[in-house]
Design an enzyme around this catalytic site. Structure first.
Site, PDB file in Angstrom:
ATOM      1  N   GLY A 160      59.758   7.932  16.891  1.00 25.77           N
ATOM      2  CA  GLY A 160      60.674   8.868  17.553  1.00 25.77           C
ATOM      3  C   GLY A 160      60.045  10.146  18.060  1.00 25.77           C
ATOM      4  N   MET A 210      62.417  -0.858  21.025  1.00 25.80           N
ATOM      5  CA  MET A 210      61.600  -2.050  21.189  1.00 25.80           C
ATOM      6  C   MET A 210      62.446  -3.321  21.232  1.00 25.80           C
ATOM      7  SD  MET A 210      58.756  -0.627  21.483  1.00 25.80           S
ATOM      8  CE  MET A 210      57.558  -1.943  21.388  1.00 25.80           C
ATOM      9  N   ARG A 211      63.494  -3.271  22.001  1.00 28.39           N
ATOM     10  CA  ARG A 211      64.371  -4.429  22.066  1.00 28.39           C
ATOM     11  C   ARG A 211      64.938  -4.524  23.486  1.00 28.39           C
ATOM     12  NH1 ARG A 211      66.780  -8.108  19.131  1.00 28.39           N
ATOM     13  NH2 ARG A 211      68.983  -8.536  19.500  1.00 28.39           N
ATOM     14  N   LEU A 232      67.480  -5.152  26.301  1.00 25.69           N
ATOM     15  CA  LEU A 232      68.933  -4.994  26.391  1.00 25.69           C
ATOM     16  C   LEU A 232      69.521  -6.191  27.143  1.00 25.69           C
ATOM     17  CD1 LEU A 232      68.859  -1.214  27.301  1.00 25.69           C
ATOM     18  CD2 LEU A 232      69.766  -2.181  25.175  1.00 25.69           C
ATOM     19  N   ASN A 256      64.175   5.005  30.761  1.00 25.77           N
ATOM     20  CA  ASN A 256      63.177   4.566  29.789  1.00 25.77           C
ATOM     21  C   ASN A 256      61.866   5.254  30.099  1.00 25.77           C
ATOM     22  OD1 ASN A 256      61.947   2.932  27.733  1.00 25.77           O
ATOM     23  ND2 ASN A 256      61.102   1.597  29.338  1.00 25.77           N
ATOM     24  N   HIS A 306      57.814   4.510  29.834  1.00 28.07           N
ATOM     25  CA  HIS A 306      56.883   3.398  29.642  1.00 28.07           C
ATOM     26  C   HIS A 306      55.456   3.938  29.751  1.00 28.07           C
ATOM     27  CE1 HIS A 306      55.464  -0.705  29.597  1.00 28.07           C
ATOM     28  NE2 HIS A 306      54.672  -0.388  30.603  1.00 28.07           N
ATOM     29  N   SER A 351      55.412   6.506  32.887  1.00 28.84           N
ATOM     30  CA  SER A 351      56.441   6.477  33.934  1.00 28.84           C
ATOM     31  C   SER A 351      57.804   6.572  33.286  1.00 28.84           C
ATOM     32  CB  SER A 351      56.381   5.153  34.707  1.00 28.84           C
ATOM     33  OG  SER A 351      55.084   4.872  35.167  1.00 28.84           O
ATOM     34  N   GLU A 363      67.857  -4.902  34.905  1.00 28.60           N
ATOM     35  CA  GLU A 363      67.811  -6.092  34.054  1.00 28.60           C
ATOM     36  C   GLU A 363      66.384  -6.571  33.781  1.00 28.60           C
ATOM     37  OE1 GLU A 363      69.683 -10.383  34.357  1.00 28.60           O
ATOM     38  OE2 GLU A 363      71.021  -8.845  35.180  1.00 28.60           O
ATOM     39  N   ASP A 397      60.936  -3.182  32.576  1.00 28.14           N
ATOM     40  CA  ASP A 397      60.049  -2.152  33.142  1.00 28.14           C
ATOM     41  C   ASP A 397      59.966  -2.207  34.673  1.00 28.14           C
ATOM     42  OD1 ASP A 397      59.487  -1.399  30.510  1.00 28.14           O
ATOM     43  OD2 ASP A 397      57.771  -2.756  30.369  1.00 28.14           O
ATOM     44  N   GLU A 420      50.822  12.511  24.723  1.00 27.44           N
ATOM     45  CA  GLU A 420      51.021  13.946  25.014  1.00 27.44           C
ATOM     46  C   GLU A 420      51.643  14.124  26.401  1.00 27.44           C
ATOM     47  OE1 GLU A 420      47.300  15.984  24.683  1.00 27.44           O
ATOM     48  OE2 GLU A 420      47.073  15.454  22.558  1.00 27.44           O
ATOM     49  N   ALA A 421      51.176  13.315  27.342  1.00 29.05           N
ATOM     50  CA  ALA A 421      51.745  13.386  28.702  1.00 29.05           C
ATOM     51  C   ALA A 421      53.208  12.945  28.689  1.00 29.05           C
ATOM     52  CB  ALA A 421      50.921  12.529  29.659  1.00 29.05           C
ATOM     53  N   GLU A 422      53.520  11.931  27.881  1.00 24.81           N
ATOM     54  CA  GLU A 422      54.919  11.468  27.773  1.00 24.81           C
ATOM     55  C   GLU A 422      55.822  12.603  27.300  1.00 24.81           C
ATOM     56  OE1 GLU A 422      55.615   7.733  25.694  1.00 24.81           O
ATOM     57  OE2 GLU A 422      53.540   7.157  26.024  1.00 24.81           O
TER      58      GLU A 422
HETATM   59  C1  GRF Z   1      55.900   5.467  23.590  1.00 28.69           C
HETATM   60  O1  GRF Z   1      54.553   5.280  23.923  1.00 28.69           O
HETATM   61  C2  GRF Z   1      56.789   5.007  24.715  1.00 28.69           C
HETATM   62  O2  GRF Z   1      56.219   5.190  25.977  1.00 28.69           O
HETATM   63  C3  GRF Z   1      56.924   3.535  24.441  1.00 28.69           C
HETATM   64  O3  GRF Z   1      56.986   3.432  23.043  1.00 28.69           O
HETATM   65  C4  GRF Z   1      56.321   4.548  22.447  1.00 28.69           C
HETATM   66  C5  GRF Z   1      57.315   5.200  21.552  1.00 28.69           C
HETATM   67  O4  GRF Z   1      56.786   6.243  20.782  1.00 28.69           O
HETATM   68  N1  GRF Z   1      58.069   2.998  25.131  1.00 28.69           N
HETATM   69  P1  GRF Z   1      57.733   7.238  19.994  1.00 28.69           P
HETATM   70  O5  GRF Z   1      58.634   6.387  19.083  1.00 28.69           O
HETATM   71  O6  GRF Z   1      58.555   7.989  20.997  1.00 28.69           O
HETATM   72  O7  GRF Z   1      56.831   8.108  19.220  1.00 28.69           O
END
Ligand code: GRF
Length: 201
Positions: free
Chosen positions: A15, A93-94, A96, A110, A112, A139, A145, A148, A175-177
């Protein structure tokens, strides 16, 4: 519509992106969104502990042994119970179900960890290195559906260094996310609030 767009964040693990979204909002309460629910399909997900510490509402149900559509119907009910307007997948991780995605069309984002459309699915960092890519990255996209594959609304590039292995690259991309997702969510929530996207549940 309420002043703030009510966000439901879906997680399955640590998270850290959920935390980044929550911290971004906490730093400036004028942001156009609030996190109204953190939901998980893994009841012992570490991110749920983090969310509770932040005082956020949580919901969890194990998907194990459940039909995908049945699970998604329960998830949908929980989101509606909390008047959620926009869903942010953050390490959810599922897959939809098509019905769920259709009900929330244009209302699911989302993040990714690749420069989509490159490297959809799992193990993105290893694949970027093996492909000889100069850049990896992340991204934010609208969920459709197909995995990604929805419209990309924001992207950040991260240079792949000669010494990188998948773990070192993943750490820099993460870190970029944490910078990219909060701003993308804020911009999208603002557009929803102002009615400049036609999406609606
Ligand atoms: C992240 O790298 C995200 O891009 C991918 O799953 C990872 C989740 O990490 N979809 P966190 O649970 O937010 O730390």
């Amino acid at each position: 519509m309420a002043d703030k767009i009510r966000i439901g964040v879906l997680i399955s693990g640590r998270g850290s992106n959920m935390l980044a979204l929550a911290e971004h909002r906490r730093r400036d309460p004028d942001r156009p969104y609030e996190i109204a629910l953190v939901a998980a399909n893994v009841p012992d997900a570490r991110g749920l502990v983090v969310a509770r510490r932040l005082g956020l509402k949580t919901w969890a149900l194990s998907h194990k042994g459940m039909d995908r559509a049945d699970f998604d119907a329960k998830l949908d009910a929980a989101l509606r119970d909390h008047d959620i307007e926009l869903i942010a997948l953050a390490g959810y991780m599922r897959l939809l179900s098509p019905g769920f995605v259709a009900r929330w069309a244009g209302r699911i984002l989302n993040i990714h960890p690749s420069l989509l459309p490159l490297h959809k699915g799992l193990d993105t960092h290893r694949r970027a290195i093996l492909a000889g890519d100069d850049f990896a990255g992340c991204s934010v996209h609208v969920v459709t559906e197909d995995l990604d594959s929805g419209p990309v609304i924001a992207q950040a590039r991260v240079k792949i260094l000669p010494r990188d292995d998948p773990d070192s690259l993943a750490a820099r991309v993460l870190e970029a996310e944490h910078r990219l997702y909060p701003q993308a969510l804020e911009d999208y929530a603002l557009a929803l609030r102002e009615g400049s996207t036609s999406a609606g549940p």
